[in-house]
Motif scaffolding. Sequence first.
Motif, PDB file in Angstrom:
ATOM      1  N   LEU A  60      93.049  28.957  57.277  1.00 27.83           N
ATOM      2  CA  LEU A  60      93.014  27.729  56.483  1.00 27.83           C
ATOM      3  C   LEU A  60      94.332  26.977  56.448  1.00 27.83           C
ATOM      4  CD1 LEU A  60      90.907  28.864  53.411  1.00 27.83           C
ATOM      5  CD2 LEU A  60      90.232  27.337  55.242  1.00 27.83           C
ATOM      6  N   GLU A  72      86.350  21.769  53.147  1.00 31.42           N
ATOM      7  CA  GLU A  72      85.252  22.323  52.356  1.00 31.42           C
ATOM      8  C   GLU A  72      85.545  23.746  51.894  1.00 31.42           C
ATOM      9  OE1 GLU A  72      81.891  21.955  54.913  1.00 31.42           O
ATOM     10  OE2 GLU A  72      81.669  19.801  54.553  1.00 31.42           O
ATOM     11  N   GLN A  73      86.441  24.438  52.594  1.00 30.12           N
ATOM     12  CA  GLN A  73      86.781  25.813  52.225  1.00 30.12           C
ATOM     13  C   GLN A  73      87.785  25.872  51.075  1.00 30.12           C
ATOM     14  OE1 GLN A  73      85.415  28.619  53.655  1.00 30.12           O
ATOM     15  NE2 GLN A  73      84.077  27.146  54.678  1.00 30.12           N
ATOM     16  N   THR A  86      88.153  27.754  59.828  1.00 32.34           N
ATOM     17  CA  THR A  86      87.758  28.220  58.499  1.00 32.34           C
ATOM     18  C   THR A  86      88.326  29.607  58.202  1.00 32.34           C
ATOM     19  OG1 THR A  86      85.661  29.020  59.396  1.00 32.34           O
ATOM     20  CG2 THR A  86      85.667  26.843  58.370  1.00 32.34           C
ATOM     21  N   GLN A  87      88.725  30.335  59.235  1.00 30.47           N
ATOM     22  CA  GLN A  87      89.371  31.629  59.024  1.00 30.47           C
ATOM     23  C   GLN A  87      90.871  31.454  58.783  1.00 30.47           C
ATOM     24  OE1 GLN A  87      88.334  33.727  62.565  1.00 30.47           O
ATOM     25  NE2 GLN A  87      86.259  34.171  61.881  1.00 30.47           N
ATOM     26  N   GLN A 119      87.495  22.463  57.221  1.00 34.29           N
ATOM     27  CA  GLN A 119      88.576  23.168  56.539  1.00 34.29           C
ATOM     28  C   GLN A 119      88.710  22.715  55.085  1.00 34.29           C
ATOM     29  OE1 GLN A 119      92.705  22.728  57.936  1.00 34.29           O
ATOM     30  NE2 GLN A 119      92.529  24.862  58.537  1.00 34.29           N
ATOM     31  N   LYS A 143      85.655  25.478  64.809  1.00 37.42           N
ATOM     32  CA  LYS A 143      85.278  25.471  63.390  1.00 37.42           C
ATOM     33  C   LYS A 143      85.373  26.876  62.817  1.00 37.42           C
ATOM     34  CE  LYS A 143      81.666  24.640  60.068  1.00 37.42           C
ATOM     35  NZ  LYS A 143      80.247  24.413  59.841  1.00 37.42           N
ATOM     36  N   ARG A 144      84.863  27.859  63.559  1.00 35.07           N
ATOM     37  CA  ARG A 144      84.979  29.242  63.081  1.00 35.07           C
ATOM     38  C   ARG A 144      86.437  29.631  62.929  1.00 35.07           C
ATOM     39  NH1 ARG A 144      81.078  29.927  66.874  1.00 35.07           N
ATOM     40  NH2 ARG A 144      82.488  30.914  68.337  1.00 35.07           N
TER      41      ARG A 144
END
Length: 162
Positions: free
Chosen positions: A89, A131-132, A86-87, A129, A82-83
Amino acid sequence: MEVQNIISEKQKHLKIIDKYKFCFHKCLANNIQRWKCTVKICISSLKINKNYILLNVCDTDHNHDALSEAVINRQIVSNFLKRKSTQELFERPAKQMHRHLKESIDISVKSTLAIIGIRYIKNYLYRAQSEQLPKLPTNILNVHSALNAIDCITNEKNLFCF
């Protein structure tokens, strides 16, 4: 008693001791940290000093079952991915997951991950992803306000919408 440090899905530090998860609760006197069980109805806790040495375990009677090795490994893998997703994308989460499973996981962890666990991880990554990324506009007014917010300019140095 083996202590394993992990990071939760909300980027908080957790400790796993004897297949029970503990989260940070508060600081006590003399830089002693109190960690509590992550299950809300459980009263078990432990104390750690400033050098991260386990001092004592208070109320060792958990009123719930211990986590299985498969659940712990699935949570560790999904939180790591997840980390990463989200970095990064613009890389598909399935591709990130396959690369991570292929390259950097121990064989004992791979054996505990089931097909259902992998499916949960993949859906979790796609949701994290998405949500970002910004929401798509639903009408023309939202499109114009989004274009004005990013200062979209044509080749002739004019504003795009005007």
